[in-house]
Design a protein around this motif. Structure first.
Motif, PDB file in Angstrom:
ATOM      1  N   CYS A   1       1.560  31.941   9.333  1.00  0.00           N
ATOM      2  CA  CYS A   1       0.114  31.675   9.396  1.00  0.00           C
ATOM      3  C   CYS A   1      -0.166  30.675  10.515  1.00  0.00           C
ATOM      4  O   CYS A   1       0.346  29.552  10.506  1.00  0.00           O
ATOM      5  CB  CYS A   1      -0.383  31.127   8.061  1.00  0.00           C
ATOM      6  SG  CYS A   1      -2.147  30.697   8.063  1.00  0.00           S
TER       7      CYS A   1
ATOM      8  N   ARG B   1      -3.225  29.592  11.224  1.00  0.00           N
ATOM      9  CA  ARG B   1      -4.484  28.913  10.862  1.00  0.00           C
ATOM     10  C   ARG B   1      -5.645  29.335  11.781  1.00  0.00           C
ATOM     11  O   ARG B   1      -6.554  28.569  12.054  1.00  0.00           O
ATOM     12  CB  ARG B   1      -4.349  27.378  10.927  1.00  0.00           C
ATOM     13  CG  ARG B   1      -3.091  26.805  10.272  1.00  0.00           C
ATOM     14  CD  ARG B   1      -3.106  26.972   8.767  1.00  0.00           C
ATOM     15  NE  ARG B   1      -2.034  26.216   8.144  1.00  0.00           N
ATOM     16  CZ  ARG B   1      -0.821  26.702   7.881  1.00  0.00           C
ATOM     17  NH1 ARG B   1      -0.532  27.944   8.196  1.00  0.00           N
ATOM     18  NH2 ARG B   1       0.088  25.952   7.296  1.00  0.00           N
TER      19      ARG B   1
ATOM     20  N   GLU C   1     -12.781  25.839   2.097  1.00  0.00           N
ATOM     21  CA  GLU C   1     -11.459  26.175   2.648  1.00  0.00           C
ATOM     22  C   GLU C   1     -10.371  26.228   1.581  1.00  0.00           C
ATOM     23  O   GLU C   1      -9.392  26.959   1.715  1.00  0.00           O
ATOM     24  CB  GLU C   1     -11.068  25.152   3.717  1.00  0.00           C
ATOM     25  CG  GLU C   1     -11.678  25.417   5.079  1.00  0.00           C
ATOM     26  CD  GLU C   1     -10.924  26.485   5.859  1.00  0.00           C
ATOM     27  OE1 GLU C   1      -9.966  27.074   5.323  1.00  0.00           O
ATOM     28  OE2 GLU C   1     -11.305  26.737   7.008  1.00  0.00           O
TER      29      GLU C   1
ATOM     30  N   ARG D   1      -6.098  30.899   4.324  1.00  0.00           N
ATOM     31  CA  ARG D   1      -5.346  29.875   5.067  1.00  0.00           C
ATOM     32  C   ARG D   1      -5.335  28.550   4.319  1.00  0.00           C
ATOM     33  O   ARG D   1      -4.376  27.777   4.429  1.00  0.00           O
ATOM     34  CB  ARG D   1      -5.909  29.707   6.473  1.00  0.00           C
ATOM     35  CG  ARG D   1      -7.251  28.995   6.588  1.00  0.00           C
ATOM     36  CD  ARG D   1      -7.639  28.798   8.041  1.00  0.00           C
ATOM     37  NE  ARG D   1      -8.935  28.121   8.164  1.00  0.00           N
ATOM     38  CZ  ARG D   1      -9.538  27.892   9.328  1.00  0.00           C
ATOM     39  NH1 ARG D   1      -8.968  28.288  10.457  1.00  0.00           N
ATOM     40  NH2 ARG D   1     -10.706  27.279   9.362  1.00  0.00           N
TER      41      ARG D   1
ATOM     42  N   ALA E   1      -1.972  26.667   3.147  1.00  0.00           N
ATOM     43  CA  ALA E   1      -1.757  25.241   3.442  1.00  0.00           C
ATOM     44  C   ALA E   1      -1.327  24.490   2.184  1.00  0.00           C
ATOM     45  O   ALA E   1      -0.453  23.607   2.240  1.00  0.00           O
ATOM     46  CB  ALA E   1      -3.028  24.633   4.026  1.00  0.00           C
TER      47      ALA E   1
END
Length: 456
Positions: A25, A27, A45, A50, A54
């Protein structure tokens, strides 16, 4: 969570997560517009692909601790995998999600009721078709005995959430136990033989949705298929795999591989997008098992959705007709994003005489069903469904067609919630296609006969 639970979960993340996949990923954010929970939470988020990646990476790296907020983010994901189709790096988010849920649910201390509920259904009901028949048979008895009418008349259903009340109204009529147990195992084609296929019947599909399974068999016969239906097959294991019960999912996968190896067929046909997407990834599920890896790969190469095989056999070029109507299509997320089957259902619908096909805006955005998501995450599910129904109504369609039982119930639920039952219907694509074929060819509806037989 106490300290011991946090330590167990952190260790499980380090052990189970594919770190190379997490690192894929970049981002970039291409996934954000495709994620229903990101959109419906006001672009939070934490509830984006993503953002979840994270969190997973942070847990593995030890820079964040397990928490209820992290678990909420993972639980709120639909697992629709829409992010995968737009990801320029090809991140396999669905696999990461399964690994994360496995790490959480196998390490987190569950309450006694939760432990009993999960243990009962995951270990003692879904893996055994006879028990599924027994359980769904109770639902059939409730529908036929007058208990359903009584429950509605005295207001018992008002004790349940609004979505559950509506869902109770849209459940199909369940056949009797005797009918569910008396299933075919080998069926000959009704046209010149073109293929020998096996049919994956599924657990809920061969009980609650048995009429649709019967329609699938009949369509394959009309298309020129000899059909083998292995008696020893069991549930695909998708609910287990998506809910952190990976070990049980592997056990069920091995049983299915054995069952279908003996069939010696060209294809293994599915009619449920969710089942098909899990079946086609048995090779990944069993990748670390040398004894089963190659057998799983051979199994996966044969998986094909009913719509894909019908197009391959030119079924859309046969006579098909329906009464004049507008039709739209709601994609099954796992059929599109997992099995990569997108155009075939549309091609079949567009080939039916008197049907005007209108594409729904965001047809491939999740409807909010997602297995048991509409039960365990009811508020978000209904929020997503409300958006979907706005798009459906704008097509002015009389019929919403889909290709997965969960999607079908969710769209029926949406129609019921909007008070549109007298204007709109939702149907599985094989039921619609069978009616179109038999209508065009002057055949007495086998679906109605099968339904009548099942209710006697």
């Amino acid at each position: 969570m106490n300290t011991a639970e946090k330590q167990r979960i952190q260790a499980a993340f380090k052990e189970k997560m594919d770190y190379d996949e997490l690192m894929n990923c970049t981002r970039c954010g291409f996934c954000l517009p495709s994620c229903p929970t990101y959109i419906e939470t006001g672009r939070d988020e934490v509830h984006s692909p993503r953002g979840r990646i994270a969190l997973m990476k942070g847990l593995v790296d030890g820079v964040i601790e397990p928490s209820d907020e992290v678990k909420k983010s993972i639980d709120m994901c639909l697992g629709c995998r829409a992010c995968e189709t737009v990801c320029p790096s090809g991140v396999k988010f669905g696999r990461l999600l399964e690994q994360a849920r496995d790490a959480i649910y196998q390490s987190n201390k569950q309450s006694l009721p939760e432990k009993m509920l999960r243990g009962t259904f995951f270990n003692h009901v879904f893996p055994f078709q006879n028990r599924m028949i027994g359980l769904t048979g109770l639902l059939g008895f409730y529908q036929r005995s007058g208990a359903q009418k009584l429950a509605r008349s005295i207001g018992v259903m008002k004790l349940f959430p609004e979505s559950m009340q509506a869902m109770e109204k849209v459940l199909p009529q369940v056949p009797k136990k005797k009918t569910m147990k008396n299933r075919p195992q080998h069926v000959q084609p009704l046209a010149k033989k073109k293929k020998k296929v096996a049919f994956f019947t599924g657990c809920l599909m061969d009980t609650i949705f048995m009429q649709t399974n019967d329609a699938t068999i009949k369509l394959l016969q009309y298309a020129g298929c000899e059909i083998v239906i292995p008696k020893t097959q069991n549930c695909c294991g998708a609910l287990h795999g998506h809910s952190g019960e990976v070990a049980k999912a592997k056990e069920m996968a091995k049983k299915n591989i054995v069952a279908f190896e003996e069939a010696q067929v060209d294809y293994i046909i599915t009619n449920a997008g969710g089942c098909g997407a899990f079946l086609v990834e048995y090779d990944h599920l069993l990748r670390d098992d040398p004894e089963w890896k190659e057998r799983a790969e051979a199994f996966c190469r044969k998986i094909k959705d009913i719509t894909a095989v019908l197009v391959e056999l030119n079924f859309h070029k046969q006579a098909l007709s329906m009464p004049d109507q507008i039709v739209t299509y709601q994609d099954s997320c796992h059929l599109k994003n997992g099995q990569k089957t997108f155009m075939e259902p549309r091609q079949l619908l567009e080939s039916i005489d008197n049907v005007t096909y209108v594409e729904m805006k965001d047809a491939s955005r999740c409807c909010g069903s997602a297995g048991i998501y509409n039960i365990v995450q009811s508020e978000m599910s209904m929020q997503i469904l409300d958006y979907k129904m706005v798009q459906a109504q704008q097509t002015k369609a009389k019929t919403i067609v889909t290709a997965n039982p969960g999607c079908l119930l969710q769209m029926k639920l949406g129609i019921e919630r909007e008070g549109l039952s007298d204007q709109m219907q939702a149907v599985h694509i094989v039921d619609f296609l069978l009616e179109a074929y038999e209508n065009a060819n002057g055949i007495v509806s086998s679906q109605k006969e099968a339904a009548a037989a099942g209710m006697k």
